[in-house]
Design a protein around this motif. Structure first.
Motif, PDB file in Angstrom:
ATOM      1  N   GLY A 192       0.822  -1.202   0.000  1.00  0.00           N
ATOM      2  CA  GLY A 192       0.000   0.000   0.000  1.00  0.00           C
ATOM      3  C   GLY A 192       0.856   1.251   0.000  1.00  0.00           C
ATOM      4  N   VAL A 241      -0.421  -4.511   6.369  1.00  0.00           N
ATOM      5  CA  VAL A 241      -1.670  -4.504   5.598  1.00  0.00           C
ATOM      6  C   VAL A 241      -2.798  -3.916   6.449  1.00  0.00           C
ATOM      7  CG1 VAL A 241      -3.443  -5.973   4.559  1.00  0.00           C
ATOM      8  CG2 VAL A 241      -1.030  -6.398   4.082  1.00  0.00           C
ATOM      9  N   HIS A 242      -2.832  -4.302   7.715  1.00  0.00           N
ATOM     10  CA  HIS A 242      -3.857  -3.793   8.631  1.00  0.00           C
ATOM     11  C   HIS A 242      -3.692  -2.286   8.848  1.00  0.00           C
ATOM     12  CE1 HIS A 242      -6.555  -3.605  12.056  1.00  0.00           C
ATOM     13  NE2 HIS A 242      -5.579  -3.131  12.811  1.00  0.00           N
ATOM     14  N   ASP A 254      -2.255  -0.120   6.836  1.00  0.00           N
ATOM     15  CA  ASP A 254      -2.556   0.605   5.603  1.00  0.00           C
ATOM     16  C   ASP A 254      -4.064   0.727   5.411  1.00  0.00           C
ATOM     17  OD1 ASP A 254      -1.743   1.800   3.028  1.00  0.00           O
ATOM     18  OD2 ASP A 254      -2.706   0.027   2.171  1.00  0.00           O
ATOM     19  N   ARG A 255      -4.792  -0.342   5.652  1.00  0.00           N
ATOM     20  CA  ARG A 255      -6.255  -0.305   5.483  1.00  0.00           C
ATOM     21  C   ARG A 255      -6.899   0.584   6.547  1.00  0.00           C
ATOM     22  NH1 ARG A 255     -10.969  -2.970   7.174  1.00  0.00           N
ATOM     23  NH2 ARG A 255     -12.507  -3.250   5.497  1.00  0.00           N
ATOM     24  N   THR A 256      -6.432   0.477   7.787  1.00  0.00           N
ATOM     25  CA  THR A 256      -7.044   1.237   8.872  1.00  0.00           C
ATOM     26  C   THR A 256      -6.816   2.728   8.714  1.00  0.00           C
ATOM     27  OG1 THR A 256      -6.772  -0.635  10.399  1.00  0.00           O
ATOM     28  CG2 THR A 256      -7.099   1.546  11.372  1.00  0.00           C
ATOM     29  N   SER A 272      -6.268   4.403   6.104  1.00  0.00           N
ATOM     30  CA  SER A 272      -6.828   4.969   4.876  1.00  0.00           C
ATOM     31  C   SER A 272      -8.332   5.222   5.006  1.00  0.00           C
ATOM     32  CB  SER A 272      -6.575   4.024   3.693  1.00  0.00           C
ATOM     33  OG  SER A 272      -7.269   2.796   3.867  1.00  0.00           O
ATOM     34  N   ARG A 273      -8.908   4.861   6.172  1.00  0.00           N
ATOM     35  CA  ARG A 273     -10.345   5.041   6.399  1.00  0.00           C
ATOM     36  C   ARG A 273     -10.563   5.879   7.646  1.00  0.00           C
ATOM     37  NH1 ARG A 273     -13.073  -0.481   6.830  1.00  0.00           N
ATOM     38  NH2 ARG A 273     -14.909   0.618   6.040  1.00  0.00           N
ATOM     39  N   ASP A 321     -15.597  -2.012  12.210  1.00  0.00           N
ATOM     40  CA  ASP A 321     -15.061  -3.230  11.609  1.00  0.00           C
ATOM     41  C   ASP A 321     -14.581  -4.238  12.652  1.00  0.00           C
ATOM     42  OD1 ASP A 321     -15.547  -2.118   9.162  1.00  0.00           O
ATOM     43  OD2 ASP A 321     -13.477  -1.516   8.790  1.00  0.00           O
TER      44      ASP A 321
END
Length: 340
Positions: free
Chosen positions: A111, A231-232, A234-236, A238-239, A247
């Protein structure tokens, strides 16, 4: 230990295999008194989106008369660095072992994050030797940078000792501090511990990551869990913050209950010990002895464990109230992370 400075003859003998491989020595950057030679930088292009450059620097140290240590340091354009350390003799063999590890293997793009992986090579030292692959690279630490944070991981070579995680604000000019909940990573599973505020001058928060196996297997487990962590993140990040609670609501409650186990156990044993006289149990019985002495025995057990459980009253997993992960304006005095 060898303390005499490197002579001109010593330098010529040591650099010979490096020169044959097109790696001239950088004498101004070297330290003859410390018996340390540094070689001129080499530039590589990373096979990744953006074709970022890697700057490679080799350093040869001689900690003993018959022992050498070769360190390859790769620096990404983002500032993330990755090292590869091989120890043994002679220098020519060390160079061959280091060059056998592709520079691409030490960097990953996940990411918005750049991940730099540092390894040590087994086989040159009994402490580093692995039962299954004597010369396989074993992860020693990692640097991760992106989304306004810097995450580092240090992996102990001792079986059973968890990896140390540290997360700090990246400190980029104009970037506000990041605010994160302390159970940000703990929701990923039991192997991830909650963050704790660091008491060092650099600040930030610290946590641990439990690893399985030993040697190469332990290294592979560390890489898998580090990738899942990034990965966690980057996803967290970005929101919006409230999406994290939505979630991971069930997982956050699971973390809360897990954190209450030590204090609940202590309270339960203390109450049981206090209630022993009302149970009608004979004072000569084993059950009476165990219940009456359970609190001090539990403390002895806690202090004898390699990773002592934290006796705490954790906060309730509430919805995050911040509108964004980044504070509205930079503030040096504001806390880096908040408990959610």
């Amino acid at each position: 230990m060898t303390t005499a400075p490197l002579t001109h003859h010593d330098i010529l003998a040591l650099v010979e295999p490096f020169v044959r491989r097109g790696r001239p020595v950088d004498l101004p950057a070297s330290d003859r008194l410390a018996r340390q030679l540094v070689f001129r930088p080499v530039t590589h292009v990373l096979d990744a989106p953006g074709s970022a450059q890697l700057v490679e620097v080799l350093r040869l140290d001689q900690p003993a008369s018959d022992r050498y240590r070769l360190t390859r340091t790769l620096t990404h354009a983002s500032g993330v660095a990755a090292r590869l350390v091989a120890e043994g003799a002679p220098p020519g063999e060390l160079l061959a072992r280091v060059e056998a590890i592709d520079v691409q293997q030490q960097f990953r793009m996940i990411g918005r994050f750049v991940v730099g992986l540092s390894y040590r090579l087994g086989g040159g030292d009994g402490l580093w030797r692995d039962d299954t692959a004597s010369d396989a690279p074993v992860l020693s630490d990692a640097d991760v940078r992106g989304a306004g944070v810097l995450l580092t991981m240090e992996v102990s070579s001792v079986k059973g000792v968890p990896a140390e995680l540290k997360l700090v604000d990246d400190g980029v000019a104009g970037e506000p501090a990041v605010e994160l909940p302390d159970d940000l990573l703990a929701v990923l599973g039991r192997d991830w511990d909650c963050f704790r505020r660091s008491l060092t001058d650099q600040g930030g928060w610290r946590g641990t990551l439990r690893l399985r196996g030993r040697g190469v297997a332990r290294s592979a487990d560390a890489e898998r869990k580090l990738e899942a962590t990034v990965v966690h993140l980057d996803r967290t990040l970005s929101r919006p913050p409230d999406a994290f609670h939505a979630d991971w609501r069930a997982a956050r409650w699971g973390v809360f209950l897990r954190r209450t186990i030590p204090v609940a156990t202590c309270i339960g044993l203390i109450l049981a010990a206090a209630a022993v006289p009302y149970f009608g149990i004979s004072e000569d019985s084993v059950v009476h002895m165990l219940l009456f002495n359970s609190p001090p025995l539990l403390l002895v057990l806690f202090f004898s464990m390699r990773e002592m459980p934290r006796i705490e009253l954790p906060p309730w997993p509430r919805r995050l109230s911040a509108a964004a992960w980044h504070a509205p304006s930079p503030d040096a005095d504001a806390p880096l992370l908040q408990t959610g």
